[in-house]
Design a protein around this motif. Sequence first.
Motif, short mmCIF file in Angstrom:
data_model
loop_
_atom_site.label_atom_id
_atom_site.label_comp_id
_atom_site.label_asym_id
_atom_site.label_seq_id
_atom_site.Cartn_x
_atom_site.Cartn_y
_atom_site.Cartn_z
N SER A 58 0.85 -1.19 0.00
CA SER A 58 0.00 0.00 0.00
C SER A 58 0.89 1.24 0.00
CB SER A 58 -0.90 0.01 1.23
OG SER A 58 -0.12 0.23 2.41
N SER A 59 0.29 2.39 -0.27
CA SER A 59 1.07 3.64 -0.28
C SER A 59 1.66 3.93 1.09
CB SER A 59 0.18 4.80 -0.73
OG SER A 59 -0.90 4.99 0.17
N LEU A 60 0.89 3.67 2.15
CA LEU A 60 1.39 3.95 3.49
C LEU A 60 2.47 2.94 3.89
CD1 LEU A 60 1.23 5.79 5.87
CD2 LEU A 60 -0.67 4.43 6.78
N ALA A 61 2.37 1.71 3.41
CA ALA A 61 3.42 0.72 3.67
C ALA A 61 4.75 1.20 3.08
CB ALA A 61 3.03 -0.63 3.08
N VAL A 62 4.70 1.76 1.88
CA VAL A 62 5.92 2.27 1.24
C VAL A 62 6.45 3.47 2.02
CG1 VAL A 62 6.87 3.34 -0.84
CG2 VAL A 62 5.32 1.38 -1.03
N GLN A 63 5.57 4.37 2.44
CA GLN A 63 5.99 5.52 3.23
C GLN A 63 6.71 5.08 4.50
OE1 GLN A 63 1.96 7.92 2.78
NE2 GLN A 63 3.45 9.10 3.94
N MET A 64 6.13 4.10 5.19
CA MET A 64 6.72 3.65 6.44
C MET A 64 8.05 2.95 6.19
SD MET A 64 5.12 1.32 9.52
CE MET A 64 3.92 2.57 9.95
N ALA A 65 8.14 2.16 5.13
CA ALA A 65 9.39 1.48 4.81
C ALA A 65 10.50 2.49 4.54
CB ALA A 65 9.20 0.56 3.61
N LYS A 66 10.17 3.58 3.86
CA LYS A 66 11.15 4.62 3.60
C LYS A 66 11.62 5.28 4.89
CE LYS A 66 9.76 5.72 -1.14
NZ LYS A 66 9.19 6.75 -2.06
N GLU A 67 10.67 5.56 5.80
CA GLU A 67 11.03 6.15 7.09
C GLU A 67 11.92 5.20 7.90
OE1 GLU A 67 10.54 9.07 8.37
OE2 GLU A 67 9.15 9.95 6.91
N ALA A 68 11.65 3.90 7.78
CA ALA A 68 12.42 2.90 8.53
C ALA A 68 13.75 2.59 7.89
CB ALA A 68 11.60 1.62 8.66
N ARG A 69 13.91 2.99 6.62
CA ARG A 69 15.06 2.61 5.79
C ARG A 69 15.11 1.09 5.62
NH1 ARG A 69 20.70 5.02 6.98
NH2 ARG A 69 20.96 4.04 4.92
N MET A 70 13.94 0.55 5.41
CA MET A 70 13.77 -0.88 5.14
C MET A 70 13.61 -1.08 3.64
SD MET A 70 10.50 -3.25 6.21
CE MET A 70 10.72 -2.94 7.97
N THR A 71 14.25 -2.10 3.10
CA THR A 71 14.09 -2.43 1.69
C THR A 71 12.76 -3.17 1.52
OG1 THR A 71 16.47 -2.63 1.39
CG2 THR A 71 15.06 -3.69 -0.27
N LEU A 72 11.92 -2.64 0.63
CA LEU A 72 10.60 -3.22 0.41
C LEU A 72 10.48 -3.68 -1.04
CD1 LEU A 72 7.92 -3.64 1.95
CD2 LEU A 72 7.12 -1.50 0.96
N ALA A 73 10.19 -4.98 -1.22
CA ALA A 73 10.04 -5.55 -2.55
C ALA A 73 8.65 -6.15 -2.68
CB ALA A 73 11.08 -6.64 -2.80
N GLY A 74 7.95 -5.76 -3.74
CA GLY A 74 6.60 -6.28 -3.98
C GLY A 74 6.51 -6.98 -5.32
N PHE A 75 5.40 -7.69 -5.52
CA PHE A 75 5.16 -8.46 -6.75
C PHE A 75 6.32 -9.43 -7.02
CE2 PHE A 75 2.69 -4.54 -7.46
CZ PHE A 75 1.43 -5.10 -7.69
N VAL A 76 6.81 -10.08 -5.96
CA VAL A 76 7.91 -11.03 -6.11
C VAL A 76 7.33 -12.35 -6.63
CG1 VAL A 76 9.85 -12.17 -4.99
CG2 VAL A 76 9.09 -9.92 -4.19
N ARG A 77 7.29 -12.47 -7.93
CA ARG A 77 6.76 -13.69 -8.55
C ARG A 77 7.09 -13.66 -10.04
NH1 ARG A 77 1.70 -10.74 -7.29
NH2 ARG A 77 0.69 -10.04 -9.22
N ASP A 78 7.10 -14.87 -10.63
CA ASP A 78 7.33 -15.00 -12.07
C ASP A 78 8.63 -14.33 -12.50
OD1 ASP A 78 4.84 -16.29 -12.23
OD2 ASP A 78 3.80 -14.38 -12.47
N SER A 79 9.67 -14.50 -11.69
CA SER A 79 11.02 -13.98 -12.01
C SER A 79 11.05 -12.47 -12.18
CB SER A 79 11.58 -14.66 -13.26
OG SER A 79 11.73 -16.04 -13.04
N ARG A 80 10.27 -11.78 -11.39
CA ARG A 80 10.29 -10.31 -11.42
C ARG A 80 9.92 -9.79 -10.03
NH1 ARG A 80 5.06 -8.14 -11.69
NH2 ARG A 80 3.42 -9.66 -12.15
N PHE A 81 10.26 -8.54 -9.75
CA PHE A 81 9.80 -7.88 -8.53
C PHE A 81 10.06 -6.38 -8.67
CE2 PHE A 81 14.12 -9.48 -7.59
CZ PHE A 81 14.78 -8.32 -7.23
N ASN A 82 9.37 -5.60 -7.85
CA ASN A 82 9.55 -4.16 -7.81
C ASN A 82 10.17 -3.75 -6.48
OD1 ASN A 82 8.13 -4.08 -10.24
ND2 ASN A 82 6.19 -3.54 -9.27
N LEU A 83 11.12 -2.84 -6.52
CA LEU A 83 11.73 -2.30 -5.31
C LEU A 83 11.16 -0.91 -5.05
CD1 LEU A 83 15.45 -3.38 -5.81
CD2 LEU A 83 13.79 -4.35 -4.21
N TYR A 84 10.67 -0.69 -3.83
CA TYR A 84 10.00 0.57 -3.50
C TYR A 84 10.82 1.45 -2.56
CZ TYR A 84 5.96 -1.76 -5.51
OH TYR A 84 5.10 -2.42 -6.38
#
Length: 284
Positions: free
Chosen positions: A243-269
């Motif tokens: 979600s948008s807020l999940a990405v915001q919080m990950a950025k504040e935490a300096r946590m690496t967040l990867a979504g859509f990890v499937r079918d040999s692809r993923f997005n880094l947020y």
Amino acid sequence: MSLVAPVTIHKIAGESLSEAPDLLAVEEPLEIRLGFGPATDRQQRPVSVTMRTPGHDEELAMGFLFTEGIIQQPADIISCRHCVQDSQKEGNVLRVELHPDVAVDWSRLERNTFTSSSCGLCGKATIDAVMAVSPGTITADFSVEPAILHALPERVRQTQLAFAYTGGIHAAALFDADGKLLIVREDIGRHNALDKLIGAAFWQNWLPLSQFGIFLSGRIGVELVQKSWLAGVPVLAAVGAPSSLAVQMAKEARMTLAGFVRDSRFNLYSEPERVNTSQLIFDS
């Protein structure tokens, strides 16, 4: 208690009808009660009721209590066991006895309702609330190769016995830099699966999880980032979308967040440098 329950269903395929056996993921309530106070004046109070898949209930309770800031270390717990005096609730009530020296901040449990998407708080207030109880931003020197993330969905799926039978249960998995799975927990609730994993790691004294990543089988809501942040996880990856807020919080935490990890692809947020992309060809 079993993770699955047998049923008989009517299957419709096109214009044909048949009767067949099937299996469903079990969903039952778990009431978590706390025993607390000095040895001469012990008290009991219920703190949560969650719908969960039975199994690893003690880990679920410990993970929940840790991410709510009630306990900090295994020594805070004297015992954790099911109550059996009520036959109608047998197996569905868990009492956690806290050490007499543990002071319970009941207002913290009330304040932490910010995790609800309907609580009306803005994103900034939600993140500020977590930052107030977090150990600070994540600075762990931990990285993974893209191939490790690509392989996680199938590796985790192979360990999901309940999912194989029902198709209706979530998983949370702890992995190291080589992609080895150290803990995998399943539950019909995404939050419960993560609480079970964090509770298992908590009891083994592995927290903070600075040299591990967590993989989730569903989407990433802000509350899952919150729990992972409090556990000190530098990399959080999931099959689904954040979600948008999940990405915001990950950025504040300096946590690496990867979504859509499937079918040999993923997005880094956020914090993409923890994934080694130096060998990849940049497609502009």
